[in-house]
Design a protein around this motif. Structure first.
Motif, PDB file in Angstrom:
ATOM      1  N   LEU A   1      -5.915  -2.357  -4.315  1.00 57.07           N
ATOM      2  CA  LEU A   1      -5.844  -0.908  -4.434  1.00 57.07           C
ATOM      3  C   LEU A   1      -6.802  -0.352  -5.476  1.00 57.07           C
ATOM      4  O   LEU A   1      -6.852   0.856  -5.685  1.00 57.07           O
ATOM      5  CB  LEU A   1      -4.409  -0.484  -4.780  1.00 57.07           C
ATOM      6  CG  LEU A   1      -3.318  -0.975  -3.832  1.00 57.07           C
ATOM      7  CD1 LEU A   1      -1.947  -0.549  -4.340  1.00 57.07           C
ATOM      8  CD2 LEU A   1      -3.553  -0.461  -2.418  1.00 57.07           C
TER       9      LEU A   1
ATOM     10  N   VAL B   1      -5.763   3.243  -8.210  1.00 57.05           N
ATOM     11  CA  VAL B   1      -4.315   3.079  -8.354  1.00 57.05           C
ATOM     12  C   VAL B   1      -4.048   1.693  -8.912  1.00 57.05           C
ATOM     13  O   VAL B   1      -4.469   0.687  -8.326  1.00 57.05           O
ATOM     14  CB  VAL B   1      -3.597   3.255  -7.005  1.00 57.05           C
ATOM     15  CG1 VAL B   1      -2.111   2.940  -7.140  1.00 57.05           C
ATOM     16  CG2 VAL B   1      -3.803   4.670  -6.472  1.00 57.05           C
TER      17      VAL B   1
ATOM     18  N   GLY C   1       0.306  -0.521  -8.140  1.00 52.81           N
ATOM     19  CA  GLY C   1       1.012   0.020  -6.990  1.00 52.81           C
ATOM     20  C   GLY C   1       1.453  -1.066  -6.028  1.00 52.81           C
ATOM     21  O   GLY C   1       0.895  -2.161  -5.999  1.00 52.81           O
TER      22      GLY C   1
ATOM     23  N   VAL D   1       1.462   3.548  -0.127  1.00 50.97           N
ATOM     24  CA  VAL D   1       1.321   3.038  -1.493  1.00 50.97           C
ATOM     25  C   VAL D   1       2.146   3.903  -2.428  1.00 50.97           C
ATOM     26  O   VAL D   1       1.996   5.134  -2.439  1.00 50.97           O
ATOM     27  CB  VAL D   1      -0.159   3.044  -1.936  1.00 50.97           C
ATOM     28  CG1 VAL D   1      -0.276   2.594  -3.392  1.00 50.97           C
ATOM     29  CG2 VAL D   1      -0.993   2.146  -1.026  1.00 50.97           C
ATOM     30  N   GLU D   2       2.997   3.262  -3.219  1.00 51.52           N
ATOM     31  CA  GLU D   2       3.819   4.007  -4.179  1.00 51.52           C
ATOM     32  C   GLU D   2       3.056   4.177  -5.491  1.00 51.52           C
ATOM     33  O   GLU D   2       2.444   3.240  -5.999  1.00 51.52           O
ATOM     34  CB  GLU D   2       5.134   3.279  -4.437  1.00 51.52           C
ATOM     35  CG  GLU D   2       6.095   4.077  -5.305  1.00 51.52           C
ATOM     36  CD  GLU D   2       7.493   3.487  -5.340  1.00 51.52           C
ATOM     37  OE1 GLU D   2       8.401   4.158  -5.853  1.00 51.52           O
ATOM     38  OE2 GLU D   2       7.676   2.350  -4.849  1.00 51.52           O
ATOM     39  N   VAL D   3       3.104   5.393  -6.043  1.00 53.20           N
ATOM     40  CA  VAL D   3       2.491   5.672  -7.342  1.00 53.20           C
ATOM     41  C   VAL D   3       3.591   5.964  -8.358  1.00 53.20           C
ATOM     42  O   VAL D   3       4.767   6.121  -8.009  1.00 53.20           O
ATOM     43  CB  VAL D   3       1.487   6.844  -7.264  1.00 53.20           C
ATOM     44  CG1 VAL D   3       0.339   6.485  -6.334  1.00 53.20           C
ATOM     45  CG2 VAL D   3       2.173   8.125  -6.789  1.00 53.20           C
TER      46      VAL D   3
ATOM     47  N   LEU E   1       0.729  11.442  -8.389  1.00 57.83           N
ATOM     48  CA  LEU E   1       0.526  11.813  -6.992  1.00 57.83           C
ATOM     49  C   LEU E   1      -0.340  13.066  -6.889  1.00 57.83           C
ATOM     50  O   LEU E   1      -1.327  13.105  -6.141  1.00 57.83           O
ATOM     51  CB  LEU E   1       1.876  12.052  -6.315  1.00 57.83           C
ATOM     52  CG  LEU E   1       1.818  12.465  -4.849  1.00 57.83           C
ATOM     53  CD1 LEU E   1       1.361  11.308  -3.977  1.00 57.83           C
ATOM     54  CD2 LEU E   1       3.184  12.979  -4.379  1.00 57.83           C
TER      55      LEU E   1
ATOM     56  N   PHE F   1      -4.106  12.730  -7.999  1.00 61.05           N
ATOM     57  CA  PHE F   1      -4.973  11.808  -7.267  1.00 61.05           C
ATOM     58  C   PHE F   1      -6.115  12.573  -6.598  1.00 61.05           C
ATOM     59  O   PHE F   1      -5.904  13.594  -5.945  1.00 61.05           O
ATOM     60  CB  PHE F   1      -4.171  11.057  -6.210  1.00 61.05           C
ATOM     61  CG  PHE F   1      -4.993  10.153  -5.334  1.00 61.05           C
ATOM     62  CD1 PHE F   1      -5.455   8.938  -5.814  1.00 61.05           C
ATOM     63  CD2 PHE F   1      -5.306  10.520  -4.036  1.00 61.05           C
ATOM     64  CE1 PHE F   1      -6.213   8.105  -5.005  1.00 61.05           C
ATOM     65  CE2 PHE F   1      -6.055   9.692  -3.223  1.00 61.05           C
ATOM     66  CZ  PHE F   1      -6.512   8.477  -3.713  1.00 61.05           C
TER      67      PHE F   1
ATOM     68  N   LEU G   1       0.327   8.147   0.085  1.00 60.05           N
ATOM     69  CA  LEU G   1       0.715   7.939  -1.304  1.00 60.05           C
ATOM     70  C   LEU G   1       2.042   8.641  -1.521  1.00 60.05           C
ATOM     71  O   LEU G   1       2.225   9.781  -1.066  1.00 60.05           O
ATOM     72  CB  LEU G   1      -0.324   8.509  -2.272  1.00 60.05           C
ATOM     73  CG  LEU G   1      -1.713   7.870  -2.304  1.00 60.05           C
ATOM     74  CD1 LEU G   1      -2.524   8.476  -3.450  1.00 60.05           C
ATOM     75  CD2 LEU G   1      -1.647   6.364  -2.446  1.00 60.05           C
TER      76      LEU G   1
ATOM     77  N   THR H   1       5.899   9.074  -4.096  1.00 52.75           N
ATOM     78  CA  THR H   1       6.759   8.799  -5.248  1.00 52.75           C
ATOM     79  C   THR H   1       8.118   9.413  -4.961  1.00 52.75           C
ATOM     80  O   THR H   1       8.218  10.393  -4.203  1.00 52.75           O
ATOM     81  CB  THR H   1       6.147   9.368  -6.543  1.00 52.75           C
ATOM     82  OG1 THR H   1       6.882   8.886  -7.670  1.00 52.75           O
ATOM     83  CG2 THR H   1       6.181  10.889  -6.564  1.00 52.75           C
TER      84      THR H   1
END
Length: 270
Positions: free
Chosen positions: A126, A131, A134, A148-150, A156, A159, A180, A182
């Motif tokens: 990533l 990122v 993640g 993809v988790e932030v 978020l 970005f 992306l 959260t």
């Protein structure tokens, strides 16, 4: 719609407040030069109701420059336009661009069936995204997307997407788009997310039903779907164009089954 009006404007998938969502023009009937009418509507998306009865609706969808084929936002606007007329059941089939999609009215909002969603964890580099730390999943409701988790909402919303970096990551993971996300968010959202798809022809989408359905599958395999309800709210956070989506789901070990996505569509005067 008064006798002198030919179409009505709707804000679709909008959060509480005066801004956000997608603007759609809904035309009663599909006759004449539809492309010219779409170009004159003042909306980025126009939907024409070809036929409607208790069991189904036939639609054609246009941007100002071309016929689009299918559009969840266009379908939601058309259903919201038709529902007060009493011509629809609470469950109908929507036909657009040769495809048929079931729709249902739930809690005053129309939802469109996205189908079953599968999701699995995947190893991915990533770093081109900027990122760090993640975790990534591949999720699919017909088209595979990388999720993809932030760390939090600030990460978020801060970005900055790079089309080449996102495209390269999608190619490396055999996916077509990037999500992306959260947990939590504004207006009591369960999850916040952004959706990117340079390989699909756009950098960022402000309201993506398919990508939200994929995200629901990711939350299913990670045990983060609600357990006291089968509904979840998502805040899509494209800068300057926020949206709110609703999903109905059935929990499944490998994602989520029978996922429906939609939200409110409200008429307004531009």
């Amino acid at each position: 719609m008064t006798p002198t009006e030919t179409f009505a404007h709707y804000r679709v998938l909008s959060p509480p407040g005066p801004e956000g969502g997608k603007t759609v023009a809904v035309f009663q009937g599909a006759s004449g030069d539809l492309q010219a009418q779409a170009a004159q509507s003042g909306a980025p998306l126009s939907v024409f109701v070809g036929s409607a009865d208790v069991a189904g609706v036939s639609l054609r969808v246009f941007t100002p420059g071309k016929e689009k084929g299918t559009s969840d936002s266009g379908a939601l606007a058309a259903l919201a336009f038709l529902q007060p007329q009493g011509v629809l059941l609470d469950v109908v089939d929507v036909t657009m661009g040769g495809e048929v999609m079931p729709a249902q009215l739930c809690g005053g909002e129309w939802l469109l069936r996205q189908g079953d969603v599968t999701a699995r964890k995947v190893e991915a580099d990533l770093s081109p995204l900027g990122v760090t730390g993640g975790t990534a999943w591949i999720a699919s409701a017909g088209r595979p997307n990388l999720a993809v988790e932030v760390a939090d909402l600030a990460a978020l919303e801060g970005f900055t997407p790079d089309a080449d970096a996102i495209s390269g990551l999608n190619r490396a993971t055999d996916t077509t788009g990037l999500i992306l996300f959260t947990m939590g968010g504004p207006n009591r959202a369960d999850v916040s997310f952004r959706a990117f798809g340079p390989l699909k022809g756009f950098l960022e989408d402000g309201a993506s039903s398919n990508m939200f359905a994929c995200l629901v599958g990711v939350l299913g395999v990670t045990g983060r779907l609600p357990t006291t309800t089968n509904m979840i709210r998502g805040a899509q956070r494209m800068p300057g164009a926020p949206s709110r989506l609703t999903a109905q789901f059935t929990p499944a070990d490998n994602g989520a089954a029978d996922v429906w996505v939609g939200g409110r569509a409200e008429r307004f005067q531009p």
